[in-house]
Motif scaffolding. Structure first.
Motif, short mmCIF file in Angstrom:
data_model
loop_
_atom_site.label_atom_id
_atom_site.label_comp_id
_atom_site.label_asym_id
_atom_site.label_seq_id
_atom_site.Cartn_x
_atom_site.Cartn_y
_atom_site.Cartn_z
N ALA A 215 0.91 -1.39 0.15
CA ALA A 215 -0.24 -0.31 0.08
C ALA A 215 0.92 0.89 0.10
O ALA A 215 0.85 2.35 -0.50
N SER A 216 1.71 1.21 1.14
CA SER A 216 2.53 2.32 0.60
C SER A 216 3.91 2.65 -0.34
O SER A 216 4.65 3.96 -0.36
N ALA A 217 4.20 1.00 -0.57
CA ALA A 217 4.87 1.53 -1.97
C ALA A 217 4.80 2.49 -3.50
O ALA A 217 5.51 3.17 -3.70
N THR A 218 3.28 2.47 -3.36
CA THR A 218 3.23 3.25 -4.83
C THR A 218 3.23 4.83 -4.42
O THR A 218 3.63 5.35 -4.72
N VAL A 219 3.61 4.68 -2.76
CA VAL A 219 3.90 6.37 -2.78
C VAL A 219 4.70 6.52 -2.63
O VAL A 219 5.54 7.87 -3.22
N TYR A 220 6.30 6.45 -2.22
CA TYR A 220 7.47 5.81 -2.23
C TYR A 220 7.63 5.69 -4.09
O TYR A 220 8.55 6.67 -4.59
N PHE A 221 7.06 4.91 -4.74
CA PHE A 221 7.12 5.34 -6.19
C PHE A 221 7.55 6.70 -6.72
O PHE A 221 7.62 6.59 -7.64
N PHE A 222 6.29 6.82 -7.03
CA PHE A 222 5.53 8.41 -7.21
C PHE A 222 6.32 9.83 -7.08
O PHE A 222 6.64 10.24 -7.94
N GLY A 224 9.63 9.16 -6.36
CA GLY A 224 10.60 9.20 -6.38
C GLY A 224 11.94 8.54 -5.56
O GLY A 224 13.36 8.64 -5.73
N SER A 225 11.30 7.98 -4.67
CA SER A 225 12.53 7.12 -3.76
C SER A 225 12.45 6.14 -4.40
O SER A 225 14.29 5.64 -3.49
N ILE A 226 12.32 5.38 -4.98
CA ILE A 226 12.37 3.80 -5.54
C ILE A 226 13.35 4.25 -7.01
O ILE A 226 13.40 4.36 -7.84
N ARG A 227 14.46 3.59 -6.67
CA ARG A 227 15.61 3.24 -7.46
C ARG A 227 15.81 2.10 -7.96
O ARG A 227 15.97 1.64 -6.91
N PRO A 228 15.18 1.67 -9.65
CA PRO A 228 15.80 0.43 -9.78
C PRO A 228 17.01 -0.38 -9.79
O PRO A 228 17.03 -1.44 -9.12
N ASP A 229 18.01 0.96 -9.85
CA ASP A 229 19.33 0.46 -9.26
C ASP A 229 19.56 -0.41 -8.65
O ASP A 229 20.67 -1.35 -8.27
N ILE A 230 18.98 -0.32 -7.42
CA ILE A 230 19.37 -0.22 -5.77
C ILE A 230 18.21 -1.56 -5.60
O ILE A 230 18.15 -3.01 -4.99
N ALA A 231 16.99 -1.41 -6.18
CA ALA A 231 15.71 -1.96 -5.87
C ALA A 231 16.00 -3.62 -6.25
O ALA A 231 15.29 -3.99 -6.04
N ALA A 232 15.98 -3.30 -7.49
CA ALA A 232 16.33 -4.17 -7.86
C ALA A 232 17.44 -6.34 -7.32
O ALA A 232 16.74 -7.52 -7.73
N PRO A 233 18.69 -5.24 -7.53
CA PRO A 233 19.95 -6.34 -7.52
C PRO A 233 18.62 -7.06 -5.47
O PRO A 233 19.43 -8.02 -5.55
#
Length: 282
Positions: A215-222, A224-233
């Motif tokens: 539920a809270s991930a959507t807020v962090y995504f929009f 800009g707090s989620i960086r794919p280069d960090i989150a993916a690995p």
């Protein structure tokens, strides 16, 4: 770049294993490493931590569902309290005295660790002789699981549903207001208050954390707090770790899990109390 990816994979693997065994998500492992050891901005560390919780929940829940370790009825019922508490906590951000709340919730964790130490003296983790209370019976919350460490089927009953529901509301409230992970509170609510065995408590907590974090991930995504280069690995390492951890947990005796869990919640409790007094880490 390759070294960073390998480090993130390793951190994710470790966090996934511990998170799946203890039902605490792994955020308390990931955030300090990303901020203190790797020098990452706390904003991106928290975003990665949210993804970590979802990945841990996904990896562990699949295994626990297959082995009928988690209690879906308990999870869905208590998630109501957690979600409502998180919403109210988020709405009160900046209004409620957070330093006092840090001290209160920290003291609760310290007290809970003391209760768990007392439980180590017990001979059995299963509450086979307990009976359901009326609300538990109406909601059909009791369950059963096969304990691979003990090589036997364990039937358990759920007690004090209102108390567990209240604790879950408090866990959600703390999570929404203070921005802390509530996995430890979830396990304590089921294990200590509702008298569920530790293994299904941990497994059920893993499922609930994923629902709350999604539920809270959507807020962090929009924002800009989620960086794919960090989150993916991290997510890849965590998924593998959670799968391994869920297998390890089922082979461990409840006493061993409790011995791992106690110093972690004691550390978290002391850290929260100190933060309430203005002592920050990192």
């Amino acid at each position: 770049m390759l070294n960073t990816v390998l480090i993130l994979l390793g951190v994710g693997l470790m966090a996934g294993i511990l998170g799946a065994i203890l039902g605490i998500g792994g955020g308390m492992i990931i955030t300090p490493i990303l901020t203190l050891a790797m020098g990452l901005d706390i904003k991106y560390a928290i975003g990665a931590s949210i993804i970590a919780v979802i990945a841990t929940s996904s990896g562990a829940t699949i295994a626990y569902l297959k082995d009928e370790m988690l209690n879906l009825r308990v999870a869905m019922f208590l998630e109501i309290a957690t979600s409502v508490g998180a919403i109210i906590g988020a709405l009160l951000t900046g209004i409620a005295p957070t330093n006092v709340l840090f001290m209160l919730f920290g003291a609760l964790l310290v007290f809970s660790s003391y209760n768990m130490i007392r439980k180590l003296r017990g001979k059995s983790d299963a509450k086979t002789n307990a009976e359901d209370d009326q609300l538990s019976e109406k909601l059909k919350l009791s369950g059963t699981y096969y304990d691979k460490a003990e090589a036997k089927q364990v039937d358990y009953h759920v007690k004090n549903v209102p108390g567990g529901f209240t604790m879950m509301f408090g866990a959600g409230f703390a999570s929404g207001l203070l921005g802390i992970g509530s996995g430890a509170f979830k396990v304590i609510a089921m294990d200590t208050i509702m008298k569920m065995p530790l293994k299904p408590s941990s497994a059920t907590s893993n499922l609930m954390m994923g629902v709350t974090a999604a539920a809270s991930a959507t807020v962090y995504f929009f924002n800009g707090s989620i960086r794919p280069d960090i989150a993916a690995p991290l997510a890849i390492g965590i998924l593998a770790g959670a799968t391994i951890g869920s297998r390890i947990m089922q082979r461990l005796k409840p006493r061993v899990i409790r011995m791992i869990f106690i110093p972690i919640i004691l550390f978290m409790g002391v850290q929260m109390v100190l933060k309430g007094f203005g002592v920050n880490f990192g």
